[in-house]
Design a protein around this motif. Structure first.
Motif, PDB file in Angstrom:
ATOM      1  N   ASP A   5       0.807  -1.217   0.000  1.00  0.00           N
ATOM      2  CA  ASP A   5       0.000   0.000   0.000  1.00  0.00           C
ATOM      3  C   ASP A   5       0.842   1.269   0.000  1.00  0.00           C
ATOM      4  O   ASP A   5       0.327   2.365   0.215  1.00  0.00           O
ATOM      5  CB  ASP A   5      -1.000  -0.010   1.170  1.00  0.00           C
ATOM      6  CG  ASP A   5      -0.343  -0.203   2.518  1.00  0.00           C
ATOM      7  OD1 ASP A   5       0.783  -0.740   2.567  1.00  0.00           O
ATOM      8  OD2 ASP A   5      -0.961   0.176   3.528  1.00  0.00           O
ATOM      9  N   VAL A   6       2.143   1.162  -0.259  1.00  0.00           N
ATOM     10  CA  VAL A   6       3.011   2.328  -0.347  1.00  0.00           C
ATOM     11  C   VAL A   6       2.568   3.170  -1.537  1.00  0.00           C
ATOM     12  O   VAL A   6       2.424   2.673  -2.651  1.00  0.00           O
ATOM     13  CB  VAL A   6       4.494   1.908  -0.487  1.00  0.00           C
ATOM     14  CG1 VAL A   6       5.363   3.088  -0.875  1.00  0.00           C
ATOM     15  CG2 VAL A   6       4.979   1.270   0.804  1.00  0.00           C
ATOM     16  N   LYS A   7       2.307   4.442  -1.286  1.00  0.00           N
ATOM     17  CA  LYS A   7       1.827   5.353  -2.331  1.00  0.00           C
ATOM     18  C   LYS A   7       2.885   6.360  -2.769  1.00  0.00           C
ATOM     19  O   LYS A   7       2.750   6.996  -3.795  1.00  0.00           O
ATOM     20  CB  LYS A   7       0.599   6.131  -1.836  1.00  0.00           C
ATOM     21  CG  LYS A   7      -0.567   5.265  -1.439  1.00  0.00           C
ATOM     22  CD  LYS A   7      -1.130   4.522  -2.631  1.00  0.00           C
ATOM     23  CE  LYS A   7      -2.357   3.754  -2.222  1.00  0.00           C
ATOM     24  NZ  LYS A   7      -2.459   2.468  -2.856  1.00  0.00           N
ATOM     25  N   LEU A   8       3.919   6.536  -1.936  1.00  0.00           N
ATOM     26  CA  LEU A   8       4.939   7.540  -2.230  1.00  0.00           C
ATOM     27  C   LEU A   8       6.299   7.017  -1.804  1.00  0.00           C
ATOM     28  O   LEU A   8       6.434   6.411  -0.736  1.00  0.00           O
ATOM     29  CB  LEU A   8       4.630   8.840  -1.461  1.00  0.00           C
ATOM     30  CG  LEU A   8       5.672   9.951  -1.521  1.00  0.00           C
ATOM     31  CD1 LEU A   8       5.816  10.504  -2.938  1.00  0.00           C
ATOM     32  CD2 LEU A   8       5.299  11.056  -0.542  1.00  0.00           C
ATOM     33  N   VAL A   9       7.301   7.265  -2.653  1.00  0.00           N
ATOM     34  CA  VAL A   9       8.684   6.951  -2.311  1.00  0.00           C
ATOM     35  C   VAL A   9       9.498   8.221  -2.563  1.00  0.00           C
ATOM     36  O   VAL A   9       9.506   8.760  -3.667  1.00  0.00           O
ATOM     37  CB  VAL A   9       9.240   5.782  -3.160  1.00  0.00           C
ATOM     38  CG1 VAL A   9      10.713   5.552  -2.845  1.00  0.00           C
ATOM     39  CG2 VAL A   9       8.423   4.512  -2.924  1.00  0.00           C
ATOM     40  N   LEU A  10      10.132   8.712  -1.496  1.00  0.00           N
ATOM     41  CA  LEU A  10      11.019   9.876  -1.599  1.00  0.00           C
ATOM     42  C   LEU A  10      12.451   9.375  -1.648  1.00  0.00           C
ATOM     43  O   LEU A  10      12.881   8.633  -0.749  1.00  0.00           O
ATOM     44  CB  LEU A  10      10.861  10.790  -0.380  1.00  0.00           C
ATOM     45  CG  LEU A  10       9.538  11.490  -0.212  1.00  0.00           C
ATOM     46  CD1 LEU A  10       9.487  12.197   1.137  1.00  0.00           C
ATOM     47  CD2 LEU A  10       9.324  12.494  -1.334  1.00  0.00           C
ATOM     48  N   ALA A  25      15.837   5.648   0.163  1.00  0.00           N
ATOM     49  CA  ALA A  25      14.471   5.804  -0.353  1.00  0.00           C
ATOM     50  C   ALA A  25      13.533   5.665   0.842  1.00  0.00           C
ATOM     51  O   ALA A  25      13.603   4.681   1.579  1.00  0.00           O
ATOM     52  CB  ALA A  25      14.175   4.737  -1.397  1.00  0.00           C
ATOM     53  N   VAL A  26      12.683   6.660   1.045  1.00  0.00           N
ATOM     54  CA  VAL A  26      11.735   6.668   2.158  1.00  0.00           C
ATOM     55  C   VAL A  26      10.370   6.260   1.601  1.00  0.00           C
ATOM     56  O   VAL A  26       9.812   6.946   0.743  1.00  0.00           O
ATOM     57  CB  VAL A  26      11.661   8.059   2.822  1.00  0.00           C
ATOM     58  CG1 VAL A  26      10.668   8.050   3.979  1.00  0.00           C
ATOM     59  CG2 VAL A  26      13.048   8.509   3.288  1.00  0.00           C
ATOM     60  N   PHE A  27       9.862   5.122   2.088  1.00  0.00           N
ATOM     61  CA  PHE A  27       8.583   4.578   1.628  1.00  0.00           C
ATOM     62  C   PHE A  27       7.469   5.073   2.549  1.00  0.00           C
ATOM     63  O   PHE A  27       7.561   4.918   3.769  1.00  0.00           O
ATOM     64  CB  PHE A  27       8.628   3.051   1.644  1.00  0.00           C
ATOM     65  CG  PHE A  27       9.430   2.453   0.515  1.00  0.00           C
ATOM     66  CD1 PHE A  27       8.819   1.582  -0.378  1.00  0.00           C
ATOM     67  CD2 PHE A  27      10.768   2.754   0.337  1.00  0.00           C
ATOM     68  CE1 PHE A  27       9.540   1.017  -1.424  1.00  0.00           C
ATOM     69  CE2 PHE A  27      11.496   2.194  -0.699  1.00  0.00           C
ATOM     70  CZ  PHE A  27      10.877   1.324  -1.587  1.00  0.00           C
TER      71      PHE A  27
END
Length: 177
Positions: A5-10, A25-27
């Motif tokens: 359900d990860v919607k964004l990776v920085l 990478a921040v999930f």
């Protein structure tokens, strides 16, 4: 490994972690960090990837001593401007001091007024300090139970008429409570 359900990776070459600064990478899922993985980690299908290059990604800061004079003196500084300025500087949580607003945060009712005003104007998380004044010892425990983080008092004039100082006996009673 973070869930599907990860919607964004920085991604950044400078992520601040407890172990130091590193490429990572921040999930993020549901507005919360699910994991901090190697920079080139495999991204779940459908997740949006934002690579910020060398910009720093770090935990938000907490400012524990802020005077937001809202309500009553918002022209000095209100929740709208104070929290926007905080966010611009990387501060994600403010703890508001109990004086300078009208009413001061010295009773649960006054705390609720401040919370209601902040709710519609805040751009970051906001918490509150309670105030110890002459005659409000009975209000200290209820304020604590309502969620204030601690208490502020003065032993000399505060410069704010509605927030008078405690004498030694009043301080001792407040501290005992």
């Amino acid at each position: 490994m973070p869930g599907v359900d990860v919607k964004l990776v920085l991604r950044s070459t400078r992520v601040v972690t407890p172990e130091g600064i590193r490429a990572a990478a921040v999930f993020v899922a549901g507005g919360e960090i699910e994991g901090v993985l190697p920079y080139d980690a495999v991204v779940p299908a459908g997740a949006r990837v934002v690579d910020v290059g060398g910009d720093v990604v770090m935990p938000g800061l907490v400012d524990t001593h802020v005077h937001v004079n809202d309500p009553g003196r918002a022209e000095w500084e209100g929740f709208w401007t104070a929290t926007r300025a905080a966010a611009a500087g990387g501060v994600t949580t403010l703890l508001d001091m109990p004086l300078n607003s009208l009413p001061p945060t010295t009773t649960v009712g006054n705390l609720r007024v401040k919370q209601d005003v902040a709710r519609s104007k805040a751009h970051v998380d906001v918490g509150f300090w309670g105030g110890a004044l002459p005659g409000n010892v009975k209000d200290l425990r209820p304020l604590y139970e309502a969620g204030v983080f601690g208490f502020k008092c003065f032993l000399s004039p505060s410069g704010v008429e509605e927030f008078p100082e405690l004498d030694q006996e009043q301080l001792a009673r407040s501290m005992a409570e």
